[in-house]
Scaffold this active site. Structure first.
Site, PDB file in Angstrom:
ATOM      1  N   GLU A 109      -4.255  27.650  48.439  1.00 17.48           N
ATOM      2  CA  GLU A 109      -3.749  28.750  49.285  1.00 17.48           C
ATOM      3  C   GLU A 109      -4.898  29.434  50.014  1.00 17.48           C
ATOM      4  O   GLU A 109      -4.770  29.848  51.155  1.00 17.48           O
ATOM      5  CB  GLU A 109      -2.993  29.767  48.411  1.00 17.48           C
ATOM      6  CG  GLU A 109      -2.283  30.879  49.202  1.00 17.48           C
ATOM      7  CD  GLU A 109      -3.117  32.119  49.437  1.00 17.48           C
ATOM      8  OE1 GLU A 109      -2.717  32.956  50.270  1.00 17.48           O
ATOM      9  OE2 GLU A 109      -4.207  32.257  48.818  1.00 17.48           O
ATOM     10  N   ASP A 118       2.040  37.681  44.979  1.00 16.47           N
ATOM     11  CA  ASP A 118       0.611  37.562  45.287  1.00 16.47           C
ATOM     12  C   ASP A 118      -0.040  38.945  45.233  1.00 16.47           C
ATOM     13  O   ASP A 118       0.576  39.947  45.622  1.00 16.47           O
ATOM     14  CB  ASP A 118       0.402  36.913  46.664  1.00 16.47           C
ATOM     15  CG  ASP A 118      -0.988  36.272  46.793  1.00 16.47           C
ATOM     16  OD1 ASP A 118      -1.773  36.341  45.831  1.00 16.47           O
ATOM     17  OD2 ASP A 118      -1.280  35.699  47.867  1.00 16.47           O
TER      18      ASP A 118
HETATM   19 ZN   LIG Z   1      -6.819  35.468  48.163  1.00 17.50          ZN
END
Ligand SMILES: [Zn+2]
Length: 377
Positions: free
Chosen positions: A190, A239
């Site tokens: 990511e 996240d």
């Molecule tokens: Zn990050």
């Protein structure tokens, strides 16, 4: 003719409204008792030797021994604690701006569980997502909120609802028109490698590959869903969670109703005294809801500018619910992309509270009220 057209349109509106009402009201709320009975992670989230969290608190850059060790931790956890889940690994290679022309191997971890006898193309899956990798720079970067803690929250939540799924399905309660399963994705790659950024494609390696792959995995034409992507009921991305006083915006007008449901759950935990992060705190900000857009309608939301793992899926029409700590004024949490984003800087009470909220989201979405208590069923 005009009247007919109008009548036809009106009846369509009424049918659509009825359908919407059904979708909204069919979301069965968890009782107060169930919310208060959800287990906290406790010692499993100890940052030094906790069984779930500690093994993720290390560098885990794609295609390194750290990355492999964390993936093995995921595999061991599911094999030992959640043996009913099917594990899949999707590996692929890509060249990055800093790999000197060398192919880097990325591996997405996926685990899913469907009702007994469910057919692949006729089963929809609640999909819980976080990224497993850590950033190459600064050297030694751990990424505790980014995204070790979110992975741990999802693991804990899956374990918290697993027995209830077994109970629900063993009572034969797996017969809605659409079979409803659940899956977890821990993406790789990511984070971008280059610093400063040189290329917009230098990030989201794993989620882009997975979205493309699943879009091409066609189900038989007789199946309810066209492909594996279309079978995702809701793509929930966690996240940057685990810092104090999070601020979560609603980022999709399509899923604003699911965001509001989550905000309601969080408010109920507060009202019931179920949160640890709000107790014994004089800091007034600890008493504020984390869901800063909870009062907004779908048409009042700011456009989503955050590029994260939900984007390749949203671009392909999947309903996404990104839960990302980003305040409109102060931005990401203070430790974001610094060496301070480590276990010691986690607000462990907030991490535990998030785990409850995530568990409740999964239990409510999968309609597990009445199945969560070991003693009642
Ligand atoms: Zn990050």
């Amino acid at each position: 003719m005009a009247t007919n057209l109008l009548g036809c349109t009106m009846s369509k509106v009424i049918i659509l409204f009825g359908l919407w009402l059904h979708l909204v009201t069919s979301y069965k709320a968890l009782s107060d008792e169930t919310l208060l009975r959800l287990p906290r992670p406790g010692p499993d989230f100890d940052i030094h030797d906790g069984r779930i969290l500690a093994p993720i608190l290390r560098t885990r850059v794609p295609d390194t021994p750290g990355s492999a060790a964390v993936r093995n931790h995921f595999i061991d956890f599911f094999r030992s604690s959640l043996p009913e889940w099917t594990i899949e690994l999707l590996s692929f290679t890509a060249i990055t701006p800093v790999s000197g022309g060398r192919n880097v191997r990325f591996t997405n971890f996926i685990a899913f569980r469907d009702p007994p006898g469910a057919e692949e193309g006729n089963t929809t899956r609640l999909t819980m997502v976080a990224h497993a990798d850590s950033k190459l720079r600064p050297t030694g970067f751990i990424g505790a909120i980014d995204s070790a803690a979110p992975c741990a929250m999802i693991m804990h939540a899956a374990r918290s609802i697993d027995k209830a799924l077994t109970r629900k399905w063993s009572y034969g309660d797996n017969s809605p028109a659409v079979a409803q399963g659940v899956q977890i994705i821990f993406t790789d790659g990511e984070e971008r490698f280059s610093d400063p950024p040189v290329d917009i494609t230098d990030q989201l390696y794993g989620s882009r590959a997975l979205a493309t792959d699943w879009e091409m995995q066609k189900y038989p034409s007789t199946a309810r869903y066209a492909d594996r992507l279309a079978s995702i009921s809701l793509f929930v991305l966690l996240d940057l969670l685990g810092a104090p006083n999070p601020a979560i915006s609603s980022r999709s007008n399509v899923t604003n109703w699911a965001y509001k449901n989550l905000a309601r759950l969080e408010g109920r935990f507060r009202d019931l005294g179920g949160f640890q992060s709000t107790q014994n705190k004089t800091d007034i900000s600890a008493a504020r809801s984390w869901f800063i857009d909870r009062g907004k309608g779908a048409h009042e939301l700011e456009p989503d500018h955050i590029l994260d793992d939900h984007v390749p899926f949203a671009d392909r029409g999947v309903d996404v619910l990104p839960i990302i700590d980003h305040h409109p004024v102060r931005g990401f949490p203070r430790v974001w992309h610094t060496l301070d984003d480590d276990g010691e800087h986690l607000d462990i009470a907030v991490v535990g509270d998030w785990s409850l909220v995530v568990s409740a989201l999964m239990a409510e979405w999968l309609e597990l009220e009445g199945y969560m208590d070991d003693h009642n069923t």
